[in-house]
Design a protein around this motif. Structure first.
Motif, short mmCIF file in Angstrom:
data_model
loop_
_atom_site.label_atom_id
_atom_site.label_comp_id
_atom_site.label_asym_id
_atom_site.label_seq_id
_atom_site.Cartn_x
_atom_site.Cartn_y
_atom_site.Cartn_z
N LEU A 21 0.84 -1.20 0.00
CA LEU A 21 0.00 0.00 0.00
C LEU A 21 0.88 1.26 0.00
O LEU A 21 0.59 2.23 -0.70
N VAL A 22 1.95 1.23 0.77
CA VAL A 22 2.89 2.35 0.78
C VAL A 22 3.62 2.42 -0.55
O VAL A 22 3.95 3.51 -1.04
N ASP A 23 3.89 1.27 -1.14
CA ASP A 23 4.57 1.24 -2.43
C ASP A 23 3.75 1.98 -3.50
O ASP A 23 4.30 2.71 -4.33
N ILE A 24 2.43 1.82 -3.48
CA ILE A 24 1.57 2.57 -4.39
C ILE A 24 1.70 4.06 -4.13
O ILE A 24 1.79 4.88 -5.06
N ASP A 25 1.74 4.42 -2.87
CA ASP A 25 1.78 5.83 -2.46
C ASP A 25 3.07 6.53 -2.87
O ASP A 25 3.12 7.77 -2.89
N THR A 26 4.11 5.78 -3.21
CA THR A 26 5.36 6.42 -3.63
C THR A 26 5.25 7.09 -4.99
O THR A 26 6.11 7.90 -5.35
N HIS A 27 4.20 6.77 -5.74
CA HIS A 27 4.01 7.46 -7.03
C HIS A 27 3.72 8.94 -6.76
O HIS A 27 2.88 9.27 -5.91
N PRO A 28 4.37 9.86 -7.45
CA PRO A 28 4.21 11.29 -7.16
C PRO A 28 2.79 11.81 -7.37
O PRO A 28 2.42 12.85 -6.79
#
Length: 497
Positions: free
Chosen positions: A126-133
């Motif tokens: 879920l955090v990995d998705i959030d790394t997208h700017p």
């Protein structure tokens, strides 16, 4: 009620049977001390009548189409997407929608998502998705416990229950301020007809028009509020270890469920053009103040709006998955009976209810409802919906009402104390006889084979009838459930359901 229901469903997949029973009793015991009664009526200023707008509405006709319309809207997005949900499962449906949102973010669309924390733990993807700017995720009212599953979370809940008891139960999906989807569905296979175990019979409405701006303001207030926390501040994430974790989860789930994924994508390509109905629409919102004063803001605002506009005058058609007694509900039904308003309730049967607690308390409440002359239809747990990918057993999850075959309400709230006084909810009032007729057909008229009509038997007890079937006992209810329901009622936690 959602707090317990979702705990039970997660535990059912993660724990041995004996451990599930122990934890279920533990968790229900913890929340017994959380019940709060309203101490005062709402301030008059909070009951100002909301503005109504001209708009267009479209009732999504089946569960697979509900996911397909979300995907189609994401693919057509140009500027921004915002959404909030109580649960978003990492299954084929949930991961497919995340994947589509990432594709939209790649082409420059700003994506903002709020999810409640109850069903998220140490989900690095879920955090990995959030790394997208261009894609931001916030968690509503996060728990401290993220590892070791429900044991530590139950302990966390006990220590911080005044805060953690309040959950985000709103369901909202908005693309570019042009297309909005509201209703009772969360994001997951069981809400879109793709679960092989059991699926919810639920509903969504697509809305167009200036009313969407009010929901955007509600979303922004929540986004900027103190209870929504960026996901990277909630879940520990190490880029060296966890980068690409979403792709790994996505690829694994899709490889194991290729026919289902293909069906989802094919459904998007086959969607017919929606036939919208023109209507007057009125937004209805809750208030974050209920965290401290336990007031039923949404329900009181709807009732105030109804009283000012003098409805229902003749008929109220109420659909709710969970029917739990409260003093406020008793007052409402008594007032309707005194005005000779015919009331019909659609709800779960004991067998179809996904919450063992809700079914236990509903069993004792049913007689009081029938004494007030209320017509009751209970959903059959063996009901089949042939539009679903899997025709598995079903739960009833439609949250709506129709007044005088003209005014409809669709939203996230259940007819229970938790929706009234604890969780954040929202909905939409729709004034259109054409839409009301369509909604009633969707709920019951086109599905009479899926409901038991409950009537008083000669002497004592009830009779359940459905087409050619007749039962003098709770339909499809296992004998051991009768004893279990008696135990649940001894816990006296109905104000938390």
């Amino acid at each position: 009620m959602i707090l317990i229901t979702r705990y039970q469903k997660m535990a059912a997949h993660c724990l041995p049977k004996f451990s599930r029973q122990i934890l279920l009793v533990l968790f229900s015991t913890l929340i017994m001390g959380c019940s709060n009664k309203p101490e005062q009526w709402l301030e008059k200023t909070s009951l100002a009548l909301p503005k109504s707008y001209s708009g267009q509405v479209y009732l999504i006709p089946d569960a697979p189409s509900a996911l397909a319309h979300r995907i189609q809207a994401v693919r057509e997005a140009e500027d921004y997407i915002e959404a909030e949900y109580f649960s978003w499962t990492a299954d084929v449906s949930g991961l497919t929608l995340w994947h589509e949102l990432l594709i939209a973010a790649e082409r420059g669309v700003e994506v903002r998502i709020i999810v409640d924390d109850l069903l998220f733990f140490d989900d690095k993807w879920l955090v990995d998705i959030d790394t997208h700017p261009n894609l931001s995720i916030k968690i509503f009212n996060p728990f401290n416990a993220r590892k070791l599953g429900w044991l530590t979370r139950a302990a966390d809940f006990e220590m911080h229950r005044d805060r953690l008891n309040h959950r985000l139960h709103e369901k909202y999906f908005n693309v570019d301020g042009k297309t909005m989807i509201l209703g009772g569905r969360n994001i997951g296979d069981d809400y879109f007809g793709y679960s092989p175990q059991a699926n919810f019979f639920d509903l969504d409405v697509i809305v167009k028009g200036p009313v969407i701006q009010d929901y955007e303001r509600n979303f922004n207030t929540l986004w900027q509020g103190e209870l929504t926390v960026p996901v990277n501040e909630v879940i520990a994430y190490n880029p060296d270890k966890h980068s690409g974790s979403f792709d790994k989860v996505y690829d694994k789930v899709m490889a194991e469920n290729q026919p289902l994924q293909e069906s989802i994508i094919r459904k998007v390509s086959l969607l017919p053009k929606p036939e919208y109905i023109k209507a007057s629409v009125t937004p209805m919102f809750d208030s974050a103040s209920k965290r401290t004063d336990s007031q039923s803001y949404l329900r009181k605002r709807i009732e105030h709006f109804a009283n000012v506009n003098q409805w229902p005058a003749e008929e109220l058609f109420l659909s709710t998955p969970y029917m739990i007694k409260s003093d406020e509900h008793e007052e409402l039904f008594t007032a309707l009976a005194e005005r000779n308003v015919e009331v019909t309730v659609l709800t779960n049967s004991v067998a179809s209810n996904d919450s063992p607690f809700a079914s236990a308390y509903y069993q004792t409440y049913r007689s009081a409802l029938m004494e007030k002359g209320i017509n009751i239809y209970e959903y059959d747990s063996h009901a089949l919906h042939y539009s679903n990918f899997y025709n598995a057993n079903a739960y009833y999850h439609n949250k709506a009402f129709i007044a005088d075959n003209t005014i409809s309400f669709i939203g996230s709230s259940n007819f229970d104390p938790r929706s009234d006084m604890t969780n954040l909810e929202l909905g939409l009032l729709i004034e259109s006889q054409a839409f009301a007729t369509e909604l009633k057909a969707y709920l019951l008229d086109s599905h009479t084979d899926k409901f038991w009509q409950v009537e008083q038997a000669e002497g004592e007890g009830y009779v359940w009838s459905k087409q050619d079937e007749v039962s003098h006992n709770e339909p499809r209810m296992k004998s051991e459930k009768r004893l279990i329901n008696g135990f649940y009622r001894m816990l006296k936690i109905q104000n938390e359901l």
